[in-house]
Enzyme design. Structure first.
Site, short mmCIF file in Angstrom:
data_model
loop_
_atom_site.label_atom_id
_atom_site.label_comp_id
_atom_site.label_asym_id
_atom_site.label_seq_id
_atom_site.Cartn_x
_atom_site.Cartn_y
_atom_site.Cartn_z
N GLY A 8 28.71 -37.07 -16.97
CA GLY A 8 29.47 -37.63 -18.01
C GLY A 8 29.49 -36.98 -19.30
O GLY A 8 27.98 -36.35 -19.39
N ARG A 70 31.08 -33.67 -11.83
CA ARG A 70 29.82 -34.43 -11.32
C ARG A 70 29.53 -33.81 -9.89
O ARG A 70 29.31 -34.03 -9.10
CB ARG A 70 29.90 -35.00 -10.99
N ASP A 101 20.13 -37.18 -15.33
CA ASP A 101 19.82 -37.41 -13.70
C ASP A 101 19.57 -36.82 -12.82
O ASP A 101 19.33 -35.85 -12.50
CB ASP A 101 19.96 -39.33 -13.74
N THR A 123 22.73 -38.00 -22.12
CA THR A 123 23.37 -39.66 -21.49
C THR A 123 23.97 -40.27 -22.86
O THR A 123 22.93 -40.87 -23.40
CB THR A 123 22.78 -40.09 -20.28
N ASP A 125 23.79 -43.42 -22.23
CA ASP A 125 23.18 -44.64 -20.96
C ASP A 125 21.78 -45.39 -21.38
O ASP A 125 21.23 -45.66 -21.32
CB ASP A 125 23.39 -44.48 -19.35
N ASP A 127 19.33 -43.34 -19.99
CA ASP A 127 18.62 -44.41 -19.22
C ASP A 127 17.84 -42.89 -18.37
O ASP A 127 17.02 -43.05 -17.21
CB ASP A 127 19.23 -44.55 -17.98
N MET A 167 29.58 -49.46 -21.17
CA MET A 167 28.73 -48.68 -20.23
C MET A 167 27.27 -48.89 -19.99
O MET A 167 26.41 -49.54 -21.03
CB MET A 167 28.87 -47.29 -20.57
N GLY A 168 26.96 -48.68 -18.86
CA GLY A 168 25.44 -48.53 -18.81
C GLY A 168 24.90 -49.63 -17.15
O GLY A 168 25.66 -50.08 -16.50
N ARG A 169 24.89 -48.03 -16.21
CA ARG A 169 24.69 -47.65 -14.93
C ARG A 169 24.05 -48.78 -14.15
O ARG A 169 23.76 -50.40 -13.50
CB ARG A 169 24.71 -46.76 -14.19
N GLU A 220 28.13 -52.82 -17.89
CA GLU A 220 28.97 -52.73 -16.34
C GLU A 220 28.42 -52.93 -14.90
O GLU A 220 28.90 -53.24 -13.98
CB GLU A 220 30.00 -51.22 -16.37
N HIS A 276 35.11 -45.50 -21.80
CA HIS A 276 35.38 -43.98 -22.18
C HIS A 276 35.56 -43.52 -23.67
O HIS A 276 35.07 -42.85 -23.72
CB HIS A 276 35.78 -43.10 -21.85
O1 F6P Z 1 27.72 -40.77 -18.45
C1 F6P Z 1 27.32 -42.08 -17.88
C2 F6P Z 1 28.24 -42.92 -17.71
O2 F6P Z 1 28.97 -43.51 -18.80
C3 F6P Z 1 27.88 -44.54 -17.11
O3 F6P Z 1 27.90 -45.01 -18.59
C4 F6P Z 1 29.26 -45.11 -16.30
O4 F6P Z 1 28.98 -45.50 -15.45
C5 F6P Z 1 29.46 -43.70 -15.80
O5 F6P Z 1 29.74 -42.44 -16.91
C6 F6P Z 1 31.44 -43.97 -15.85
O6 F6P Z 1 31.87 -41.62 -14.79
P1 F6P Z 1 33.15 -41.64 -15.11
O7 F6P Z 1 33.62 -41.01 -16.47
O8 F6P Z 1 33.20 -40.57 -14.18
O9 F6P Z 1 33.84 -42.43 -14.59
#
Ligand code: F6P
Length: 346
Positions: A8, A70, A101, A123, A125, A127, A167-169, A220, A276
């Site tokens: 991302g 990705r 990561d 990132t 995030d 993380d 955000m925050g997976r 999220e 985003h």
């Molecule tokens: O880069 C990390 C992140 O922003 C996460 O927090 C989120 O779940 C993901 O990317 C969203 O990805 P995309 O833009 O591919 O939907």
């Protein structure tokens, strides 16, 4: 040198590119090429030269001029070997990979193929292990905090509960810090499955005390502890297929939670998903400086031949840690931070 941005996007990517190109040129007369769209560009031999003069204007620019993806080389036929061959044919001696990561996990695996790689931690995030902070995180927190401030005034005017999904997976760093900075009534993170009844009881008590509005910040990736409710919340997600690294697309917990809160408390509730917006735009001054420090440090690691390493921030200093230490083990929110938040919730 070759450089790429993967995963991302994130405020500060262009600032790192600028730092690498200019510091590499000024200090060591290195030439740098930029691979387009992350690992995909390496696999497809798509790159462009990066000129120090042209790179000068990148400092404050959001996104990445190189594009990102990705793409996972190891999910493709002979992916690792093709990376090695294509770097050699482009006469790239050292590769700087900027990513989280997934991107740095690939960088780490490529070490076994003899690729000379240095990682830069990115990132929103926050993380990634091995570093106290990733660049881009601070900008995302600032953006989310400004949004929470704005949601607060409209929530108060309408006596509503507003759920703000950030955000925050795997990790709730943005939720925790923006929630504290924005004075949220509740902060819900993936690390701590939440008790929906307790959340509603706290919101009710707050309203009964005369505070007739609440902001709930939810990451999220957060889910209720109750398995049936967790399943219900999960099915409210987008349902899009997983990416090349196996990550499901998240998003939707905010809407689900607002519906549940309204139904259970009787208070009018709304949800806002920042999405985003948190990733776009210009980096804060802090992130511009951190990105620049990381970029210069990555050049120094290349010059020292210290490969298989990631530049990192520890106790305000830039250090090098092994990629092995950094990847595969997400850095979750420090419980002490949640304890700091606790007295102000409800
Ligand atoms: O880069 C990390 C992140 O922003 C996460 O927090 C989120 O779940 C993901 O990317 C969203 O990805 P995309 O833009 O591919 O939907």
């Amino acid at each position: 040198m070759g450089i790429l941005t993967g995963g991302g996007d994130c405020p500060g990517l262009n600032a790192v590119i600028r730092a690498v190109v200019i510091a590499g040129h000024v200090r060591y007369h290195y030439e740098t090429i930029g691979y387009l769209d992350g690992w995909r560009g390496v696999l497809e031999r798509r790159s462009r030269p990066l000129d120090p003069v042209e790179s000068a204007g990148l400092l404050a620019m959001g996104g990445t001029v190189l594009g990102t993806s990705r793409t996972n080389p190891f999910a493709q036929e002979r992916g690792g070997d093709r990376v090695v061959e294509n770097l050699a044919s482009a006469r790239v001696d050292a590769l700087i990979a900027i990513g989280g990561d997934d991107t740095l996990g690939v960088a780490h695996r490529l070490g076994a193929f003899g690729v000379s790689v240095v990682g830069v931690p990115k990132t929103i995030d926050n993380d990634l292990s091995g570093t106290e902070v990733t660049f881009g995180f601070q900008t995302a927190v600032q953006t989310a905090t400004e949004a929470i401030d704005r949601l607060g005034t409209t929530a108060e005017s309408h006596h509503r509960v507003i759920v703000c999904e950030v955000m925050g997976r795997n990790a709730g760093w943005i939720a925790a810090e923006a929630g504290i900075a924005g004075g949220a009534a509740e902060i819900l993170v993936p690390e701590v499955p939440f008790d929906l009844d307790a959340v509603c009881a706290k919101l009710t008590a707050r309203h009964q005390r005369g505070q007739f509005f609440s902001i709930v910040v939810v990451a999220e990736g957060a889910l209720p502890a109750d398995p049936a409710l967790a399943e219900s919340a999960t099915s409210a997600r987008s349902g899009a297929s997983a990416d090349a690294f196996g990550h499901a697309r998240l998003g939707g917990i905010g809407d689900w939670l607002a519906g549940e809160v309204e139904r259970r408390t009787g208070y009018e509730a709304r949800a806002t998903t920042l999405g985003h917006i948190q990733r776009g735009g210009t980096p804060t001054a802090y992130d511009r400086v951190l990105a620049t420090r990381f970029g210069v440090a990555a050049v120094e690691a290349v010059h020292d031949g210290d490969f298989g390493m990631m530049v990192a921030l520890r106790s305000c200093d830039i250090v090098r840690v092994s990629l092995q230490e950094a990847v595969g083990n997400p850095k979750t929110v420090d419980p002490a931070l949640l304890e700091v938040a606790a007295p102000f919730l409800g």
